[in-house]
Write a protein that holds these residues in place. Structure first.
Motif, short mmCIF file in Angstrom:
data_model
loop_
_atom_site.label_atom_id
_atom_site.label_comp_id
_atom_site.label_asym_id
_atom_site.label_seq_id
_atom_site.Cartn_x
_atom_site.Cartn_y
_atom_site.Cartn_z
N GLY A 106 -10.04 1.56 -3.54
CA GLY A 106 -9.57 2.55 -2.59
C GLY A 106 -8.68 1.98 -1.51
O GLY A 106 -8.04 2.75 -0.77
N LEU A 107 -8.63 0.66 -1.38
CA LEU A 107 -7.74 0.04 -0.39
C LEU A 107 -6.55 -0.59 -1.09
O LEU A 107 -5.51 0.03 -1.25
CB LEU A 107 -8.52 -0.99 0.45
CG LEU A 107 -9.60 -0.41 1.38
CD1 LEU A 107 -10.31 -1.51 2.13
CD2 LEU A 107 -8.98 0.61 2.34
N LEU A 108 -6.70 -1.84 -1.54
CA LEU A 108 -5.60 -2.51 -2.23
C LEU A 108 -5.91 -2.82 -3.68
O LEU A 108 -4.99 -3.09 -4.46
CB LEU A 108 -5.24 -3.82 -1.50
CG LEU A 108 -4.59 -3.70 -0.12
CD1 LEU A 108 -4.30 -5.08 0.45
CD2 LEU A 108 -3.32 -2.86 -0.17
N TRP A 146 0.83 -1.21 0.00
CA TRP A 146 0.00 0.00 0.00
C TRP A 146 0.87 1.25 0.00
O TRP A 146 0.60 2.21 -0.72
CB TRP A 146 -0.91 -0.02 1.21
CG TRP A 146 -1.82 1.17 1.28
CD1 TRP A 146 -2.90 1.43 0.50
CD2 TRP A 146 -1.69 2.28 2.17
NE1 TRP A 146 -3.48 2.63 0.85
CE2 TRP A 146 -2.74 3.17 1.88
CE3 TRP A 146 -0.79 2.60 3.19
CZ2 TRP A 146 -2.92 4.37 2.57
CZ3 TRP A 146 -0.97 3.79 3.88
CH2 TRP A 146 -2.01 4.66 3.57
N VAL A 147 1.92 1.24 0.81
CA VAL A 147 2.84 2.39 0.83
C VAL A 147 3.56 2.50 -0.51
O VAL A 147 3.78 3.61 -1.02
CB VAL A 147 3.85 2.25 1.98
CG1 VAL A 147 4.94 3.33 1.89
CG2 VAL A 147 3.15 2.33 3.32
N HIS A 184 11.31 6.27 -0.21
CA HIS A 184 10.08 5.51 -0.47
C HIS A 184 10.29 4.03 -0.12
O HIS A 184 9.44 3.41 0.53
CB HIS A 184 9.68 5.66 -1.93
CG HIS A 184 8.25 5.30 -2.19
ND1 HIS A 184 7.67 5.40 -3.43
CD2 HIS A 184 7.27 4.84 -1.36
CE1 HIS A 184 6.40 5.01 -3.35
NE2 HIS A 184 6.15 4.66 -2.11
N PHE A 208 2.63 1.68 -3.61
CA PHE A 208 1.90 2.17 -4.80
C PHE A 208 1.02 3.39 -4.51
O PHE A 208 0.45 3.97 -5.43
CB PHE A 208 1.06 1.06 -5.44
CG PHE A 208 -0.09 0.56 -4.60
CD1 PHE A 208 -1.23 1.32 -4.40
CD2 PHE A 208 -0.06 -0.70 -4.05
CE1 PHE A 208 -2.29 0.87 -3.65
CE2 PHE A 208 -1.12 -1.18 -3.29
CZ PHE A 208 -2.23 -0.39 -3.09
N SER A 209 0.91 3.80 -3.27
CA SER A 209 0.01 4.90 -2.95
C SER A 209 0.72 6.24 -2.79
O SER A 209 0.09 7.30 -2.98
CB SER A 209 -0.78 4.60 -1.66
OG SER A 209 -1.58 3.46 -1.82
N PHE A 210 1.98 6.25 -2.43
CA PHE A 210 2.68 7.50 -2.11
C PHE A 210 3.72 7.82 -3.18
O PHE A 210 4.25 6.93 -3.84
CB PHE A 210 3.36 7.39 -0.74
CG PHE A 210 2.40 7.30 0.40
CD1 PHE A 210 1.95 8.46 1.03
CD2 PHE A 210 1.94 6.07 0.86
CE1 PHE A 210 1.06 8.38 2.09
CE2 PHE A 210 1.06 5.99 1.92
CZ PHE A 210 0.60 7.15 2.53
N ASP A 211 4.00 9.09 -3.30
CA ASP A 211 5.06 9.59 -4.17
C ASP A 211 6.17 10.16 -3.30
O ASP A 211 6.04 11.29 -2.77
CB ASP A 211 4.52 10.66 -5.13
CG ASP A 211 3.57 10.07 -6.17
OD1 ASP A 211 3.87 8.98 -6.68
OD2 ASP A 211 2.53 10.70 -6.44
N THR A 271 -3.46 -5.84 -6.71
CA THR A 271 -3.03 -4.47 -6.44
C THR A 271 -2.45 -3.83 -7.69
O THR A 271 -2.10 -4.53 -8.65
CB THR A 271 -1.97 -4.44 -5.33
OG1 THR A 271 -0.78 -5.08 -5.82
CG2 THR A 271 -2.45 -5.16 -4.09
N LYS A 298 5.52 1.33 -7.37
CA LYS A 298 6.24 2.42 -8.02
C LYS A 298 7.74 2.17 -7.99
O LYS A 298 8.27 1.55 -7.06
CB LYS A 298 5.89 3.74 -7.33
CG LYS A 298 4.43 4.13 -7.53
CD LYS A 298 4.11 5.48 -6.96
CE LYS A 298 2.65 5.84 -7.24
NZ LYS A 298 2.29 7.16 -6.68
#
Length: 437
Positions: free
Chosen positions: A233-235, A168-169, A180, A171-174, A245, A249
């Motif tokens: 919205g979750l995975l 989740w971290v 990262h 693919f969700s954060f930039d 998923t 990134k």
């Protein structure tokens, strides 16, 4: 007035009587231990140690696997029909079947001699190390729990939770490269530690058995992650109906160690670092001393002033973090295009076998993890090149556990001395004194 005994020599002289001489007392000499040479002592220590049992268990399992390979080979079955007419054909077919299978196993897990250069020939070894990476990390977690007297079989659930958190971290954060990856790694370790810490806390506070708790937490984690994979919205990947998923990134993916032509990634370095860390904790730190004391005898450790309940919680937290590292390695190093609920790939249960084969020692787990990584890499090569069913590899792994669980059987087969047996003692000599008349 002094009274003299009739046996006194002075009295005997006065009375003229003769006193017979006292019979000599013969003492039995203590049997001496035969001097043991340095080589005999070294051989006895090796033969009675636990490491030799693990090695011989692997050899016995490979021998049984060879028998199964021969019985399931079609060429052997065809040659055995006319065995009494030409027995040599059957033995040749058996040799070709077994040698071909294990040759394919070697070329698929260590080095492929058929490749034109060293760079491509060594690729099977890198595949072995890639498969071994999560096995080593998860095996360390199970082994550390073993040393504290706990049986952590919740590896599947802990890996799933760690994979979900790290993924989740990822693919969700930039975030910048490096940061990262570090944040995703820490999220996975924390999730695995907390999920295992539930079992440790329940054992410490309520006395709940960790086996039952970790088994139930496996199912809870499986259905929880499955639900998150089906929930947008979750995975679940946006715009997809599949329970999978999005891809990780690039800034969060583990870097490649040997280039793009190999699958070996930075997770292997983390697994080696985990081996050193666990070794230091168990053998060089005060916490490790308390862990080992609780594992040997919790009642004696409690009398000595050790907080046994806290040790249970700490052990499960560290164990879960190590198993979580296996899940993070899968997400950020192996399956970077997205994962489903089968991301654990049975590693959580294979880790139990790795810990048993490694005798719950960090360096033993490292060797056992590489061996089982070779089984995974070589098993596919055996199936592709020789048509050997992959199930035979699973049977060999199961037989290794069986033989490790029965050390007396292994010692009886190879006629090894029992643990604690010392060198032979010399036969006692009897001496007899002769009195001259």
């Amino acid at each position: 007035m002094t009274t003299q005994s009739p046996n006194d020599p002075d009295v005997a002289v006065e009375t003229g009587s003769q006193v017979p001489p006292a019979e000599p007392v013969t003492r039995q000499p203590e049997p001496d231990v035969e001097p043991e040479s340095r080589w005999h002592r070294a051989f006895r220590e090796i033969a009675t140690g636990n490491a030799i049992i693990s090695v011989l268990a692997v050899l016995l399992a490979l021998l049984v696997g060879a028998i199964m390979i021969a019985f399931t080979d079609e060429r052997v079955q065809e040659a055995s029909v006319y065995f009494f007419a030409r027995p040599g054909d059957t033995f040749i077919a058996i040799w070709e079947s077994v040698s071909g299978a294990y040759s394919a196993f070697f070329q698929g897990s260590i080095y492929n001699f058929r490749r034109p250069d060293f760079a491509t020939g060594i690729r099977p070894l890198t595949e072995t190390l890639t498969f071994a990476t999560p096995l080593i990390a998860a095996g360390l977690g199970v082994a550390l729990a073993f040393r504290v007297g706990m049986f952590n079989i919740g590896g599947r659930g802990q890996m799933l939770m760690a994979s979900a958190a790290a993924g989740w971290v990822a693919f969700s954060f930039d975030l910048p490269w490096g940061v990262h990856m570090l944040v995703a790694l820490l999220a996975g370790l924390l999730a695995g530690a907390l999920w295992a810490g539930i079992a440790g806390l329940l054992k410490a506070r309520t006395g709940a058995h960790e086996v039952i708790v970790t088994i139930m937490l496996n199912y809870v984690a499986l259905y929880l992650v499955t639900w998150m994979l089906r929930t947008p919205g979750l995975l679940q990947a946006p715009g997809s109906n599949n329970p999978k998923t999005p891809p990780m990134k690039d800034t969060a993916i583990f870097p490649e160690l040997l280039g793009p032509q190999y699958n070996l990634h930075f997770g292997f370095i983390l697994a080696i670092a985990a081996v050193v860390l666990v070794w230091w904790i168990l053998d060089r730190s005060a916490l490790g001393f308390q862990f080992r004391a609780v594992g040997e005898n919790p009642n004696a450790a409690r009398v000595a002033g050790i907080n046994v309940k806290s040790m249970y919680v700490y052990a499960m937290l560290i164990s879960g973090a190590l198993i979580g590292l296996a899940g993070v390695s899968q997400v950020l190093g192996t399956v970077t295009t997205g994962f489903s609920s089968g991301i654990d790939a049975g590693i959580g249960f294979d880790a139990i076998t790795v810990a048993l084969l490694g005798r719950s020692t960090p360096w033993g787990v490292l060797a056992a993890g590489i061996l089982f990584g070779a089984f995974k890499a070589g098993g596919f090569a055996m199936q592709a090149a020789e048509g050997v069913p992959i199930d035979i590899v699973l049977v060999v792994q199961s037989l290794i556990v069986l033989f490790i669980a029965a050390p007396p059987l292994v010692r009886a087969i190879f006629r090894l001395p029992a643990p604690g047996s010392g060198p032979r003692r010399a036969a006692p000599t009897t001496t007899k004194e002769v009195t001259a008349k």
